[in-house]
Design a protein around this motif. Structure first.
Motif, PDB file in Angstrom:
ATOM      1  N   ILE A 108      -4.072 -17.874   4.123  1.00 55.52           N
ATOM      2  CA  ILE A 108      -5.157 -18.392   3.292  1.00 55.52           C
ATOM      3  C   ILE A 108      -6.275 -17.352   3.256  1.00 55.52           C
ATOM      4  CG2 ILE A 108      -6.947 -20.149   3.065  1.00 55.52           C
ATOM      5  CD1 ILE A 108      -5.106 -22.133   4.367  1.00 55.52           C
ATOM      6  N   VAL A 109      -6.684 -16.968   2.054  1.00 53.51           N
ATOM      7  CA  VAL A 109      -7.813 -16.056   1.874  1.00 53.51           C
ATOM      8  C   VAL A 109      -8.975 -16.851   1.301  1.00 53.51           C
ATOM      9  CG1 VAL A 109      -8.692 -14.044   0.621  1.00 53.51           C
ATOM     10  CG2 VAL A 109      -6.372 -14.013   1.565  1.00 53.51           C
ATOM     11  N   PHE A 110     -10.167 -16.637   1.843  1.00 59.25           N
ATOM     12  CA  PHE A 110     -11.374 -17.301   1.345  1.00 59.25           C
ATOM     13  C   PHE A 110     -12.469 -16.260   1.200  1.00 59.25           C
ATOM     14  CE2 PHE A 110     -15.404 -19.683   2.263  1.00 59.25           C
ATOM     15  CZ  PHE A 110     -15.427 -20.413   1.073  1.00 59.25           C
ATOM     16  N   GLY A 111     -13.123 -16.245   0.049  1.00 59.11           N
ATOM     17  CA  GLY A 111     -14.226 -15.307  -0.138  1.00 59.11           C
ATOM     18  C   GLY A 111     -14.498 -15.007  -1.596  1.00 59.11           C
ATOM     19  N   ASP A 112     -15.359 -14.023  -1.820  1.00 53.63           N
ATOM     20  CA  ASP A 112     -15.724 -13.573  -3.162  1.00 53.63           C
ATOM     21  C   ASP A 112     -14.696 -12.543  -3.601  1.00 53.63           C
ATOM     22  OD1 ASP A 112     -16.830 -12.548  -5.471  1.00 53.63           O
ATOM     23  OD2 ASP A 112     -18.874 -12.487  -4.692  1.00 53.63           O
ATOM     24  N   LEU A 113     -13.667 -12.999  -4.295  1.00 55.57           N
ATOM     25  CA  LEU A 113     -12.564 -12.116  -4.663  1.00 55.57           C
ATOM     26  C   LEU A 113     -12.985 -11.050  -5.663  1.00 55.57           C
ATOM     27  CD1 LEU A 113      -9.746 -14.803  -4.992  1.00 55.57           C
ATOM     28  CD2 LEU A 113     -10.047 -13.153  -3.145  1.00 55.57           C
ATOM     29  N   PHE A 114     -13.933 -11.357  -6.543  1.00 58.73           N
ATOM     30  CA  PHE A 114     -14.345 -10.383  -7.551  1.00 58.73           C
ATOM     31  C   PHE A 114     -15.019  -9.182  -6.899  1.00 58.73           C
ATOM     32  CE2 PHE A 114     -17.099  -8.566 -10.812  1.00 58.73           C
ATOM     33  CZ  PHE A 114     -16.218  -8.451 -11.873  1.00 58.73           C
ATOM     34  N   GLU A 115     -15.889  -9.426  -5.924  1.00 60.52           N
ATOM     35  CA  GLU A 115     -16.529  -8.332  -5.199  1.00 60.52           C
ATOM     36  C   GLU A 115     -15.606  -7.751  -4.139  1.00 60.52           C
ATOM     37  OE1 GLU A 115     -19.360  -6.850  -5.768  1.00 60.52           O
ATOM     38  OE2 GLU A 115     -19.891  -8.165  -7.433  1.00 60.52           O
ATOM     39  N   GLY A 116     -14.709  -8.581  -3.637  1.00 60.34           N
ATOM     40  CA  GLY A 116     -13.900  -8.173  -2.490  1.00 60.34           C
ATOM     41  C   GLY A 116     -12.648  -7.399  -2.816  1.00 60.34           C
ATOM     42  N   TYR A 117     -12.208  -7.399  -4.091  1.00 64.60           N
ATOM     43  CA  TYR A 117     -10.958  -6.702  -4.407  1.00 64.60           C
ATOM     44  C   TYR A 117     -11.085  -5.979  -5.737  1.00 64.60           C
ATOM     45  CZ  TYR A 117      -5.970  -5.683  -4.519  1.00 64.60           C
ATOM     46  OH  TYR A 117      -4.766  -5.026  -4.528  1.00 64.60           O
ATOM     47  N   LYS A 118     -10.661  -4.701  -5.767  1.00 70.54           N
ATOM     48  CA  LYS A 118     -10.702  -3.878  -6.979  1.00 70.54           C
ATOM     49  C   LYS A 118      -9.279  -3.521  -7.393  1.00 70.54           C
ATOM     50  CE  LYS A 118     -15.227  -3.609  -6.633  1.00 70.54           C
ATOM     51  NZ  LYS A 118     -16.112  -4.344  -7.552  1.00 70.54           N
ATOM     52  N   PHE A 119      -8.997  -3.661  -8.687  1.00 72.29           N
ATOM     53  CA  PHE A 119      -7.686  -3.274  -9.228  1.00 72.29           C
ATOM     54  C   PHE A 119      -7.935  -2.479 -10.500  1.00 72.29           C
ATOM     55  CE2 PHE A 119      -3.640  -3.483 -11.331  1.00 72.29           C
ATOM     56  CZ  PHE A 119      -2.711  -3.560 -10.301  1.00 72.29           C
ATOM     57  N   ASN A 120      -7.367  -1.277 -10.560  1.00 72.80           N
ATOM     58  CA  ASN A 120      -7.605  -0.410 -11.719  1.00 72.80           C
ATOM     59  C   ASN A 120      -6.294   0.047 -12.349  1.00 72.80           C
ATOM     60  OD1 ASN A 120      -9.343   1.322 -13.470  1.00 72.80           O
ATOM     61  ND2 ASN A 120      -8.204   2.949 -12.471  1.00 72.80           N
ATOM     62  N   PHE A 121      -6.248  -0.010 -13.689  1.00 73.00           N
ATOM     63  CA  PHE A 121      -5.144   0.566 -14.437  1.00 73.00           C
ATOM     64  C   PHE A 121      -5.516   1.992 -14.816  1.00 73.00           C
ATOM     65  CE2 PHE A 121      -4.134  -3.904 -15.055  1.00 73.00           C
ATOM     66  CZ  PHE A 121      -2.757  -3.912 -14.957  1.00 73.00           C
ATOM     67  N   ALA A 122      -4.944   2.972 -14.109  1.00 74.20           N
ATOM     68  CA  ALA A 122      -5.205   4.371 -14.436  1.00 74.20           C
ATOM     69  C   ALA A 122      -4.575   4.733 -15.772  1.00 74.20           C
ATOM     70  CB  ALA A 122      -4.654   5.283 -13.331  1.00 74.20           C
ATOM     71  N   MET A 123      -3.511   4.051 -16.128  1.00 68.94           N
ATOM     72  CA  MET A 123      -2.919   4.152 -17.461  1.00 68.94           C
ATOM     73  C   MET A 123      -2.554   2.747 -17.898  1.00 68.94           C
ATOM     74  SD  MET A 123       0.527   6.110 -18.829  1.00 68.94           S
ATOM     75  CE  MET A 123       1.639   4.788 -18.308  1.00 68.94           C
ATOM     76  N   SER A 124      -3.108   2.310 -19.023  1.00 68.87           N
ATOM     77  CA  SER A 124      -2.834   0.966 -19.504  1.00 68.87           C
ATOM     78  C   SER A 124      -1.349   0.805 -19.814  1.00 68.87           C
ATOM     79  CB  SER A 124      -3.674   0.682 -20.761  1.00 68.87           C
ATOM     80  OG  SER A 124      -5.048   0.733 -20.462  1.00 68.87           O
ATOM     81  N   PRO A 125      -0.860  -0.437 -19.844  1.00 69.59           N
ATOM     82  CA  PRO A 125       0.565  -0.662 -20.101  1.00 69.59           C
ATOM     83  C   PRO A 125       1.044  -0.016 -21.402  1.00 69.59           C
ATOM     84  CG  PRO A 125      -0.490  -2.688 -19.366  1.00 69.59           C
ATOM     85  CD  PRO A 125      -1.587  -1.693 -19.570  1.00 69.59           C
ATOM     86  N   GLY A 177       0.811  -1.219   0.000  1.00 64.37           N
ATOM     87  CA  GLY A 177       0.000   0.000   0.000  1.00 64.37           C
ATOM     88  C   GLY A 177       0.839   1.261   0.000  1.00 64.37           C
ATOM     89  N   SER A 178       2.154   1.124   0.084  1.00 65.81           N
ATOM     90  CA  SER A 178       3.063   2.270   0.044  1.00 65.81           C
ATOM     91  C   SER A 178       3.700   2.347  -1.341  1.00 65.81           C
ATOM     92  CB  SER A 178       4.151   2.123   1.116  1.00 65.81           C
ATOM     93  OG  SER A 178       5.080   3.182   1.048  1.00 65.81           O
ATOM     94  N   ASN A 179       3.250   3.326  -2.136  1.00 61.95           N
ATOM     95  CA  ASN A 179       3.694   3.470  -3.527  1.00 61.95           C
ATOM     96  C   ASN A 179       3.400   2.233  -4.362  1.00 61.95           C
ATOM     97  OD1 ASN A 179       4.759   6.118  -3.196  1.00 61.95           O
ATOM     98  ND2 ASN A 179       6.602   5.243  -2.282  1.00 61.95           N
ATOM     99  N   GLN A 180       2.430   1.467  -3.972  1.00 63.46           N
ATOM    100  CA  GLN A 180       1.977   0.295  -4.712  1.00 63.46           C
ATOM    101  C   GLN A 180       0.591  -0.089  -4.217  1.00 63.46           C
ATOM    102  OE1 GLN A 180       3.660  -3.653  -3.043  1.00 63.46           O
ATOM    103  NE2 GLN A 180       5.340  -2.180  -2.722  1.00 63.46           N
ATOM    104  N   ALA A 181       0.001  -1.061  -4.882  1.00 65.19           N
ATOM    105  CA  ALA A 181      -1.333  -1.509  -4.491  1.00 65.19           C
ATOM    106  C   ALA A 181      -1.317  -2.113  -3.084  1.00 65.19           C
ATOM    107  CB  ALA A 181      -1.848  -2.537  -5.496  1.00 65.19           C
ATOM    108  N   THR A 182      -2.492  -2.136  -2.453  1.00 63.38           N
ATOM    109  CA  THR A 182      -2.656  -2.740  -1.134  1.00 63.38           C
ATOM    110  C   THR A 182      -3.135  -4.170  -1.304  1.00 63.38           C
ATOM    111  OG1 THR A 182      -3.240  -0.598  -0.183  1.00 63.38           O
ATOM    112  CG2 THR A 182      -3.818  -2.563   1.093  1.00 63.38           C
ATOM    113  N   GLY A 183      -2.395  -5.122  -0.775  1.00 58.47           N
ATOM    114  CA  GLY A 183      -2.697  -6.531  -0.980  1.00 58.47           C
ATOM    115  C   GLY A 183      -3.770  -7.086  -0.058  1.00 58.47           C
ATOM    116  N   LEU A 184      -4.235  -8.274  -0.422  1.00 61.81           N
ATOM    117  CA  LEU A 184      -5.260  -8.954   0.366  1.00 61.81           C
ATOM    118  C   LEU A 184      -4.770  -9.316   1.765  1.00 61.81           C
ATOM    119  CD1 LEU A 184      -6.516 -11.326  -2.467  1.00 61.81           C
ATOM    120  CD2 LEU A 184      -7.969  -9.674  -1.270  1.00 61.81           C
ATOM    121  N   THR A 185      -3.480  -9.551   1.901  1.00 64.21           N
ATOM    122  CA  THR A 185      -2.955 -10.020   3.186  1.00 64.21           C
ATOM    123  C   THR A 185      -2.302  -8.922   4.019  1.00 64.21           C
ATOM    124  OG1 THR A 185      -0.893 -10.683   2.088  1.00 64.21           O
ATOM    125  CG2 THR A 185      -2.596 -12.363   2.336  1.00 64.21           C
ATOM    126  N   LYS A 186      -2.414  -7.667   3.595  1.00 61.37           N
ATOM    127  CA  LYS A 186      -1.861  -6.576   4.409  1.00 61.37           C
ATOM    128  C   LYS A 186      -2.610  -6.518   5.738  1.00 61.37           C
ATOM    129  CE  LYS A 186      -1.250  -1.556   4.607  1.00 61.37           C
ATOM    130  NZ  LYS A 186       0.037  -1.648   5.313  1.00 61.37           N
TER     131      LYS A 186
END
Length: 396
Positions: A338-355, A241-250
């Motif tokens: 171990i993470v268990f759940g609805d990952l599609f609803e539970g995590y958002k990832f956005n490309f503000a600028m595509s590669p 989450g510091s200068n990068q995305a925030t992970g599921l296990t943070k």
């Protein structure tokens, strides 16, 4: 415009051929399961698990196809790549090349290789550095082959993005006939995704210039696309989450947490994990964990009747289900998480600028090599935290 639409249709056919074939296989198998259920000796439990896995895979394919369709629409309308105009000179017809045309793709790739361009090609790639549509789609498709990326909600929206999420939501109440309903004090929260820089460079010797256009594009997508996939997957799993995305296990991101037995997960521990997730998220739930935990603690585990809890996917033996729930193995997850759940609803990832992809020879002048760089601006965070739970190995 008609030419652009024709090219886009061609791109669409190229991209959706494999997913469409898989969709057909899924529908055929679901129809076959319906017939098998009519037999007296049908294994209802096994067929139920298989049906759940097939429907989950079908939903994932539909979501992926919808994301690609929207991206293609954005590209076709000019939101994801500028239309570039070539030069106009005496005796030469003025032509327009879009990022989705074969002419632009050829000029862009030849320029990236370091070939000498014609005046027309130079005009095209100078006016716009946008990556060609087909190359971009191949990089995106390559990234979506990574299971953890495929499982979460990935978007391509320029700039910062804010998602509203439920914070306090009261249940629906029964009201007597003729009596006015009372407003409930519901509340919404929000998460904002920024634009952190994601860069990968690869230094290649001069012989890459000898490749044909198609071979060079394949090499470029494989090398840089794979590297980008690894970085994005690692961010989703364990980003700080510091200068990068925030992970599921943070620590502190997922509030529904627990531990399992230090010596090795038990069937009772597994039932605790399943019981932690609210029922409304169970339909699309998945397990995500490092490979070491799966093979050391879960593979070979049996239920109270002696039946294995882990079953190989009949359609793809390399994939596994735990009691019917798909398993994502990602080595970027911290040890014993171990993470268990609805990952599609539970995590958002956005490309503000595509590669984007660029090359530079100056940094490797002595060796005669070329450095290729892929760069994107992106961010990700856990969203609906009620739809996720995190378990770690107990310390004692």
């Amino acid at each position: 415009m008609k030419q652009n639409q024709s090219v886009l249709r061609g791109i669409g056919l190229q991209f959706f051929a494999t997913p469409s074939a898989r969709m057909g296989e899924i529908e055929s198998r679901l129809a076959a399961i319906a017939q098998e259920l009519e037999k007296d000796d049908a294994d209802v439990d096994a067929l139920e698990r298989e049906t759940r896995a097939l429907k989950e895979e079908r939903d994932t394919l539909k979501r992926s196809a919808e994301r690609r369709r929207k991206l293609l629409e954005d590209i076709g309308s000019g939101r994801s790549g500028r239309v570039t105009r070539t030069f106009e000179d005496e005796g030469v017809e003025s032509r327009t090349y879009g990022v989705d045309t074969p002419e632009y793709r050829s000029a862009w790739l030849r320029n990236l290789q370091g070939h000498e361009l014609t005046v027309e090609e130079r005009a095209a790639v100078t006016a716009s550095a946008a990556i060609p549509t087909t190359t971009m789609n191949k990089i995106i498709a390559r990234m979506e082959l990574t299971p953890i990326i495929q499982a979460v909600d990935v978007t391509y929206i320029p700039g910062n993005v804010t998602y509203p999420i439920e914070k306090t939501v009261n249940g629906v109440s029964w009201v007597d006939m003729g009596t006015a309903a009372t407003d409930s004090a519901d509340a919404l929260d929000a998460i904002t995704l920024g634009a952190y820089k994601l860069i990968k460079t690869v230094e290649i010797t001069a012989d890459v210039m000898a490749m044909g256009i198609d071979a060079f594009e394949t090499w470029l997508v494989a090398r840089l696309g794979n590297k980008m996939s690894v970085a994005v997957a690692a961010a989703i799993a364990a980003g700080t989450g510091s200068n990068q995305a925030t992970g599921l296990t943070k620590r502190g991101e997922i509030t529904q947490t627990g531990t399992y037995t230090k010596a090795g997960m038990t069937y009772k521990d597994l039932m605790t994990i399943l019981a932690t997730l609210p029922t409304q998220y169970m339909a699309n739930a998945k397990f995500a964990m490092p490979r070491a935990v799966f093979y050391s603690d879960l593979l070979g585990m049996t239920d109270s009747n002696g039946k294995p809890v882990v079953v190989a996917d009949v359609q793809s033996p390399a994939k596994f289900n735990i009691l019917g729930y798909p398993v994502i193995l990602e080595d970027s997850f911290p040890k014993d998480n171990i993470v268990f759940g609805d990952l599609f609803e539970g995590y958002k990832f956005n490309f503000a600028m595509s590669p984007t992809v660029e090359s530079d020879k100056s940094v490797a002048f002595r060796s005669g090599s070329t450095v290729y760089r892929v760069m994107a601006l992106a961010d990700g965070k856990p969203a609906d935290k009620n739809g996720l739970c995190l378990f770690t190995r107990a310390g004692a």
